[in-house]
Design a protein around this motif. Structure first.
Motif, PDB file in Angstrom:
ATOM      1  N   GLU A 134       0.828  -1.198   0.000  1.00 11.00           N
ATOM      2  CA  GLU A 134       0.000   0.000   0.000  1.00 11.00           C
ATOM      3  C   GLU A 134       0.865   1.253   0.000  1.00 11.00           C
ATOM      4  OE1 GLU A 134      -3.630   1.960   2.688  1.00 11.00           O
ATOM      5  OE2 GLU A 134      -2.793  -0.015   3.169  1.00 11.00           O
ATOM      6  N   PHE A 136       1.532   5.080   1.145  1.00 12.41           N
ATOM      7  CA  PHE A 136       1.190   5.885   2.312  1.00 12.41           C
ATOM      8  C   PHE A 136       1.716   7.301   2.162  1.00 12.41           C
ATOM      9  CE2 PHE A 136       1.234   1.587   4.119  1.00 12.41           C
ATOM     10  CZ  PHE A 136       0.053   1.587   4.851  1.00 12.41           C
ATOM     11  N   VAL A 141       0.347   8.047   8.270  1.00  9.83           N
ATOM     12  CA  VAL A 141       0.812   6.756   8.789  1.00  9.83           C
ATOM     13  C   VAL A 141       0.494   6.644  10.274  1.00  9.83           C
ATOM     14  CG1 VAL A 141       2.836   5.326   9.249  1.00  9.83           C
ATOM     15  CG2 VAL A 141       2.639   6.531   7.076  1.00  9.83           C
ATOM     16  N   ASP A 145      -0.375   0.896  10.849  1.00  7.57           N
ATOM     17  CA  ASP A 145       0.280   0.780   9.546  1.00  7.57           C
ATOM     18  C   ASP A 145       1.736   0.330   9.696  1.00  7.57           C
ATOM     19  OD1 ASP A 145      -2.039   1.760   8.256  1.00  7.57           O
ATOM     20  OD2 ASP A 145      -1.424   3.814   8.680  1.00  7.57           O
TER      21      ASP A 145
END
Length: 296
Positions: A134, A136, A141, A145
């Protein structure tokens, strides 16, 4: 000709004033965001130091290299976690970080996990090998995460996708100083030189105490359980420090831009006033000369 020149100067002053309003607004926004980011970075700094010191101690005192995280890895491929900014207008913040990364990765086989829009753009522009996952923004964040990324990295590390993991980020030292650098994360064997240097400075009593450390049920199981947690903690601390560094760099850059714009406006205003005064003086001289001519 003079009137046209005065008009262009006036338009330029207006343009610079508009730009200065933007830079001042960006400076205020960065200052507002910096306050919270600075608090988070300062709160996580002791945690980062304690975690890293723990890894160094484990690397220096552990003699049971059964865990894949502890022993030297045969793979020469590196994984770099590159934490850059989400936006520009931050002076040399991103450029300095990328120079540090290029110097560290030169001549190595590596894959990159970019965090932040500028890091994503840099990896795409340079056509570097990117770790799938993914995307970010640094500002978005969260701790969860970081745990997800740490688990992904540990899984790939155990599978042999790469043999070394390093963190490239900007350390927030103060409002006026941010230092880009690289921190080794895995394997723990990479900490041995640093651990030996530290242990050489320690007293015999502390070294004897560390030698009594036992891992139950085994070093391998302990490392497999705690290393992903450590990695997530270090990653979160680095994200917090990088975000504070970005805001501090942007605030400094926008403050300098605002000051420069003010100086330019002062110089142009002085030039405009002199030109206007000269134009008025010329008109008066022409009127007086015309009046004297008609009287004669």
């Amino acid at each position: 000709m003079a009137a046209a020149n005065m008009k262009s100067v006036k338009l330029r002053i207006k343009s610079i004033q508009n730009t200065m309003q933007i830079t001042r607004a960006m400076e205020l926004v960065a200052s507002s965001k910096l306050r919270r980011a600075k608090e988070r970075a300062e709160a996580s700094a002791p945690y980062f130091s304690a975690l890293r010191q723990t890894l160094i101690n484990i690397a220096g005192e552990n003699t049971d290299y059964t865990s894949v995280y502890a022993r030297e890895n045969q793979s020469e491929r590196h994984c770099y976690i590159l934490i850059a900014g989400d936006r520009g207008m931050a002076g040399g913040y991103n450029a300095n970080l990328f120079r540090t990364f290029e110097a560290e990765s030169k001549g190595k086989d590596f894959v990159v996990l970019p965090l932040g829009k500028k890091a994503e753009d840099y990896v795409a522009q340079k056509k570097l090998s990117r770790l799938e996952g993914e995307k970010f923004l640094v500002a978005t964040v969260h701790v969860s995460d970081c745990y997800a990324m740490a688990r992904q990295i540990c899984t790939l590390f155990r599978s042999g996708a790469f043999g070394h993991v390093s963190l490239v980020y900007t350390d927030f030292v103060s409002l006026m100083k941010q230092e880009p650098g690289t921190t080794c994360l895995l394997p723990l064997a990479d900490f041995k030189d640093e651990a030996c240097e530290i242990s050489g400075k320690e007293g015999e009593e502390k070294k004897r105490a560390q030698n009594l450390i036992l891992y139950e049920p085994s070093a391998e199981e302990v490392f497999d359980a705690i290393v992903p947690e450590y990695l997530a903690g270090l990653l979160y601390s680095a994200v917090a420090s990088s975000l504070a560094s970005e805001y501090a760099a942007r605030r400094t850059a926008m403050e300098a831009a605002t000051d420069n714009a003010g100086e330019m406006i002062d110089k142009l205003s002085l030039y405009y006033n002199r030109a206007r005064q000269a134009s008025i003086t010329q008109e008066i001289t022409e009127i007086v000369g015309g009046a004297e001519g008609s009287n004669g």
